[in-house]
Motif scaffolding. Structure first.
Motif, PDB file in Angstrom:
ATOM      1  N   GLN A 164       0.844  -1.186   0.000  1.00  0.00           N
ATOM      2  CA  GLN A 164       0.000   0.000   0.000  1.00  0.00           C
ATOM      3  C   GLN A 164       0.883   1.240   0.000  1.00  0.00           C
ATOM      4  O   GLN A 164       1.890   1.286   0.726  1.00  0.00           O
ATOM      5  N   TYR A 172      -7.280   2.640   7.780  1.00  0.00           N
ATOM      6  CA  TYR A 172      -6.737   1.315   7.514  1.00  0.00           C
ATOM      7  C   TYR A 172      -7.913   0.328   7.427  1.00  0.00           C
ATOM      8  O   TYR A 172      -8.856   0.406   8.231  1.00  0.00           O
ATOM      9  N   TRP A 221      -3.666  -5.344   6.893  1.00  0.00           N
ATOM     10  CA  TRP A 221      -4.245  -4.213   6.163  1.00  0.00           C
ATOM     11  C   TRP A 221      -4.147  -4.447   4.651  1.00  0.00           C
ATOM     12  O   TRP A 221      -3.075  -4.745   4.126  1.00  0.00           O
ATOM     13  N   PHE A 233       3.278  -2.050  12.091  1.00  0.00           N
ATOM     14  CA  PHE A 233       1.879  -2.075  11.656  1.00  0.00           C
ATOM     15  C   PHE A 233       1.336  -3.504  11.769  1.00  0.00           C
ATOM     16  O   PHE A 233       2.088  -4.479  11.715  1.00  0.00           O
ATOM     17  N   TYR A 237       3.699   0.929   2.976  1.00  0.00           N
ATOM     18  CA  TYR A 237       3.359  -0.142   3.925  1.00  0.00           C
ATOM     19  C   TYR A 237       3.595  -1.496   3.275  1.00  0.00           C
ATOM     20  O   TYR A 237       3.228  -1.716   2.107  1.00  0.00           O
ATOM     21  N   LYS A 251       2.673  -5.386   3.820  1.00  0.00           N
ATOM     22  CA  LYS A 251       1.784  -6.295   4.541  1.00  0.00           C
ATOM     23  C   LYS A 251       2.528  -7.516   5.082  1.00  0.00           C
ATOM     24  O   LYS A 251       2.196  -8.040   6.151  1.00  0.00           O
ATOM     25  N   ILE A 307      -5.155   1.224   2.563  1.00  0.00           N
ATOM     26  CA  ILE A 307      -4.812   2.347   3.429  1.00  0.00           C
ATOM     27  C   ILE A 307      -5.019   3.621   2.613  1.00  0.00           C
ATOM     28  O   ILE A 307      -4.522   3.728   1.485  1.00  0.00           O
TER      29      ILE A 307
END
Length: 242
Positions: free
Chosen positions: A138, A196, A183, A179, A150, A152, A186
């Motif tokens: 993301q 999120y 997610w 994190f 981000y 995952k 986002i």
């Protein structure tokens, strides 16, 4: 004044325009039934003046659409197959009607521009293979020309910056485990908030990011708070917000 959010489910082509207010309360504003959207869109990116860029990775086709104040959807410019490369896995709108494209498979990317009047696209700066990490799942633009990345797989992330010359830099690195690892979407909201969403359970969270790039959870939304078929979620920008 509430923010608007566009939700899209590729499996059926359904969608919804929702709202989130200053108290972080979410509501559905207008529901679009199955078949309202094409089912091949893999990325939705918010542009200025309530425009949205739709992109289909399988064919490189796209569309620039608009969302009116009454939440009516319209196609403004159709971009035929081959208009885009077919390896982009993340697309996000930046300030000044610029667009960041990212390919996870090779870590390549591009900053492009769009003329909303004509719908014409142009490449502004190309970043070759290896310019980015290859685990970002993301990428979303934050205020102040910042970008949140981000991953995952590990829950790691980074806040980067983009300058007026389209130079990218890392500003703050968040190590593995920072994190949650579920997610799937986002998107930034107004007021330096971040939404999120986890498709597997329909849970979510509204977080915040301050000027020092500190992250915090503001409101936790438990499993079932959202539908579990959303494949793209994007904040709809009002004029001048992006």
């Amino acid at each position: 004044m509430s923010d608007r959010i566009l939700y899209y489910g590729a499996s059926t082509g359904r969608g919804c325009v929702g709202s989130v207010d200053t108290n972080n309360d979410l509501a559905d504003v207008r529901v679009f039934p199955e078949g309202s959207f094409a089912t091949d869109w893999t990325q939705l990116a918010a542009l200025s003046d309530d425009h949205v860029l739709y992109y289909a990775k399988s064919t490189g086709r796209g569309c620039v659409g608009s969302v009116s104040a009454s939440n009516d959807l319209a196609d403004e410019t159709v971009l035929p197959e081959g208009s885009f490369a077919t390896d982009w896995t993340q697309i996000t709108g930046l300030s000044g009607d610029r667009i960041l494209y990212y390919a996870k498979s090779t870590g390549r990317g591009c900053i492009g521009s769009i003329d909303l009047e004509s719908g014409s696209l142009a490449d502004v700066r190309v970043f070759p293979e290896g310019s980015f990490a290859t685990d970002w799942t993301q990428i979303t633009a934050l205020s102040g020309d910042r970008i949140l990345y981000y991953a995952k797989s590990t829950g790691r992330g980074c806040i980067g910056s983009v300058d007026a010359n389209n130079g990218l830099a890392d500003v703050r690195v968040f190590p593995e485990g920072t994190f949650a690892t579920d997610w799937t979407q986002i998107t930034a909201l107004s007021g330096d908030r971040i939404l999120y969403y986890a498709k597997s359970t329909g849970r979510g969270c509204i977080g915040s990011v301050n000027a020092n790039n500190d992250l915090a959870d503001v409101r936790v939304l438990p499993a079932g708070a959202f539908a579990t078929d959303w494949t793209q979620i994007t904040f709809l920008h009002s004029p001048g917000k992006l």
